[in-house]
Design a protein around this motif. Structure first.
Motif, mmCIF file in Angstrom:
data_model
loop_
_atom_site.group_PDB
_atom_site.id
_atom_site.type_symbol
_atom_site.label_atom_id
_atom_site.label_comp_id
_atom_site.label_asym_id
_atom_site.label_seq_id
_atom_site.Cartn_x
_atom_site.Cartn_y
_atom_site.Cartn_z
ATOM 1 N N PRO A 80 49.152 42.743 30.634
ATOM 2 C CA PRO A 80 48.212 42.792 31.759
ATOM 3 C C PRO A 80 48.811 42.375 33.093
ATOM 4 N N VAL A 81 49.747 41.443 33.063
ATOM 5 C CA VAL A 81 50.305 40.912 34.303
ATOM 6 C C VAL A 81 50.974 42.006 35.131
ATOM 7 N N ASN A 82 51.429 43.060 34.473
ATOM 8 C CA ASN A 82 52.128 44.143 35.176
ATOM 9 C C ASN A 82 51.199 45.057 35.960
ATOM 10 N N PHE A 83 49.886 44.868 35.810
ATOM 11 C CA PHE A 83 48.931 45.770 36.451
ATOM 12 C C PHE A 83 48.075 45.079 37.510
ATOM 13 N N ILE A 84 48.453 43.874 37.877
ATOM 14 C CA ILE A 84 47.707 43.161 38.911
ATOM 15 C C ILE A 84 48.050 43.728 40.281
ATOM 16 N N THR A 85 47.023 44.094 41.022
ATOM 17 C CA THR A 85 47.182 44.605 42.387
ATOM 18 C C THR A 85 46.128 43.956 43.274
ATOM 19 N N SER A 86 46.128 44.326 44.526
ATOM 20 C CA SER A 86 45.158 43.769 45.467
ATOM 21 C C SER A 86 43.727 44.183 45.148
ATOM 22 N N THR A 87 43.582 45.228 44.322
ATOM 23 C CA THR A 87 42.234 45.699 43.972
ATOM 24 C C THR A 87 41.781 45.202 42.593
ATOM 25 N N SER A 88 42.561 44.313 41.988
ATOM 26 C CA SER A 88 42.171 43.767 40.691
ATOM 27 C C SER A 88 40.886 42.953 40.822
ATOM 28 N N PHE B 1 42.584 44.983 34.498
ATOM 29 C CA PHE B 1 43.649 45.177 35.483
ATOM 30 C C PHE B 1 44.200 46.607 35.477
ATOM 31 N N LYS B 2 44.175 47.244 34.316
ATOM 32 C CA LYS B 2 44.856 48.535 34.157
ATOM 33 C C LYS B 2 43.960 49.728 34.461
ATOM 34 N N TYR B 3 42.661 49.585 34.195
ATOM 35 C CA TYR B 3 41.757 50.735 34.293
ATOM 36 C C TYR B 3 40.659 50.513 35.325
ATOM 37 N N THR B 4 40.282 51.600 35.959
ATOM 38 C CA THR B 4 39.111 51.565 36.841
ATOM 39 C C THR B 4 37.990 52.460 36.312
ATOM 40 N N SER B 5 38.238 53.099 35.180
ATOM 41 C CA SER B 5 37.203 53.928 34.564
ATOM 42 C C SER B 5 37.000 53.465 33.116
ATOM 43 N N PRO B 6 35.820 53.597 32.555
ATOM 44 C CA PRO B 6 34.662 54.266 33.149
ATOM 45 C C PRO B 6 33.988 53.456 34.254
ATOM 46 N N VAL B 7 34.369 52.187 34.350
ATOM 47 C CA VAL B 7 33.796 51.329 35.374
ATOM 48 C C VAL B 7 34.816 50.242 35.701
ATOM 49 N N LYS B 8 34.882 49.856 36.944
ATOM 50 C CA LYS B 8 35.763 48.768 37.346
ATOM 51 C C LYS B 8 34.988 47.463 37.231
ATOM 52 N N PRO B 9 35.431 46.539 36.376
ATOM 53 C CA PRO B 9 34.671 45.296 36.204
ATOM 54 C C PRO B 9 34.661 44.453 37.468
ATOM 55 N N LYS B 10 33.614 43.666 37.612
ATOM 56 C CA LYS B 10 33.484 42.749 38.741
ATOM 57 C C LYS B 10 34.178 41.422 38.462
ATOM 58 N N VAL B 11 34.321 41.096 37.171
ATOM 59 C CA VAL B 11 34.938 39.827 36.765
ATOM 60 C C VAL B 11 35.690 40.035 35.461
ATOM 61 N N VAL B 12 36.833 39.369 35.346
ATOM 62 C CA VAL B 12 37.551 39.246 34.082
ATOM 63 C C VAL B 12 37.705 37.757 33.789
ATOM 64 N N ALA B 13 37.395 37.357 32.541
ATOM 65 C CA ALA B 13 37.545 35.955 32.135
ATOM 66 C C ALA B 13 38.456 35.889 30.923
ATOM 67 N N LYS C 140 50.464 35.883 40.526
ATOM 68 C CA LYS C 140 50.361 37.280 40.961
ATOM 69 C C LYS C 140 49.011 37.571 41.604
ATOM 70 N N LEU C 141 47.949 36.971 41.075
ATOM 71 C CA LEU C 141 46.624 37.157 41.668
ATOM 72 C C LEU C 141 46.592 36.594 43.087
ATOM 73 N N VAL C 142 47.139 35.409 43.263
ATOM 74 C CA VAL C 142 47.178 34.782 44.586
ATOM 75 C C VAL C 142 48.005 35.630 45.540
ATOM 76 N N SER C 143 49.174 36.089 45.079
ATOM 77 C CA SER C 143 50.047 36.909 45.920
ATOM 78 C C SER C 143 49.354 38.201 46.337
ATOM 79 N N ALA C 144 48.524 38.741 45.443
ATOM 80 C CA ALA C 144 47.822 39.994 45.738
ATOM 81 C C ALA C 144 46.531 39.776 46.519
ATOM 82 N N GLY C 145 46.168 38.514 46.729
ATOM 83 C CA GLY C 145 44.955 38.209 47.479
ATOM 84 C C GLY C 145 43.673 38.405 46.693
#
Length: 288
Positions: free
Chosen positions: A212-220, A154-166, A245-250
């Motif tokens: 982690p919950v503080n970093f959820i956005t529409s691009t998570s 949720f917080k980082y997009t580098s070095p790579v943005k993951p496709k899935v978090v479990a 928060k995930l639902v709210s962010a779509g």
């Protein structure tokens, strides 16, 4: 003479085809299993690496697994069963099972663990060409490792943005965990403060930046959550806050709730089998 002439030509081409087949086989990329590969200078900054055969930098997807243990204990070997299951279910994936420095107040307190996960991913990504892996990652964490997987995802997009978090039983809001521990157990609050290095009152910023919950956005990234209703360590509210928060962010998400299950590590075989069925389906659908 004509018969022998044509027979010789045929034998020549058969031999040539045979040679080509042997060359192709010799060039097949072999599977690789490596243990305790260092990604840093600390003895705990190591990972185990499982690379499938016939992998390519364009097509081979990646799973990174992160163990639990309240940030103060545990080891990558604790996930041996998870690795075996993932290798059977997703045999074409490269799997990296990482260790990280354990918090032992006053040493290696937060954010050492967060920094280690980031460093491990930096290391893996830097080896993409050597390992023949793509930039399509899934992060799978258990308990404290799930907190770290969500924080990285949720917080980082580098070095790579993951496709899935479990997340299997992962804390997501450290303020909430400290102020309203599962079952009202104050020992959980004390243990959290030891791992972080301070209480929320002493360092509210660190608690905020480690949640982690503080970093959820529409691009998570798409996120799947597995939690037990009888968990004495991580309250279900940790999961529902993330999902809300995930639902709210779509953001694509799936919340899997097992009402009678305790903390991950104490789930029965049927529950684990169901969870891995759902995890496999979620990864296959979203790691594209």
């Amino acid at each position: 003479m004509t018969f022998f002439k044509y027979s010789s030509v045929i034998l020549f081409f058969l031999a040539l085809a045979s040679c080509k087949k042997d060359t192709s086989t010799a060039n097949t990329v072999a599977a690789v299993n490596q243990t305790n590969i260092a990604y840093g200078t600390d003895p705990l900054q190591k990972m185990d690496i499982f690379l499938p055969a016939d992998r390519t930098a364009l097509t081979t997807k990646v799973i990174v697994t992160i163990h639990g243990g309240s940030w103060t204990s545990g080891d990558k070997k604790d996930l041996t069963g998870y690795i075996d299951s993932l290798k059977r279910r997703l045999p074409a994936y490269a799997i990296f099972n990482i260790n990280y420095r354990l918090s032992a107040y006053p040493n290696n307190v937060f954010p050492a663990q967060e920094n280690d996960v980031k460093a491990a991913l930096d290391f893996i990504y830097s080896k993409s060409a050597e390992y023949l892996i793509s930039d399509k990652y899934a992060l799978v964490g258990v308990s404290a490792g799930a907190h770290l997987a969500m924080l990285q995802g949720f917080k980082y997009t580098s070095p790579v943005k993951p496709k899935v978090v479990a997340s299997f039983s992962g804390p997501a809001d450290l303020f909430e965990m400290y102020n309203h521990p599962a079952g009202g157990n104050s020992i959980i609050s004390l243990a959290l403060a030891q791992a972080v290095g301070n209480t929320p009152t002493q360092d509210s910023l660190l608690y905020a930046t480690s949640s982690p919950v503080n970093f959820i956005t529409s691009t998570s990234p798409p996120t799947i959550l597995f939690y037990g209703g009888a968990d004495p360590l991580v309250s279900v509210s940790q999961a529902t806050e993330v999902q809300t928060k995930l639902v709210s962010a779509g953001v694509t998400n799936q919340y899997v709730f097992y009402p009678g299950a305790a903390h991950i590590g104490f789930w029965d075989n049927a529950t684990m089998f169901d969870a891995f069925n759902k995890l496999q389906a979620f990864i296959e659908t979203n790691v594209l």
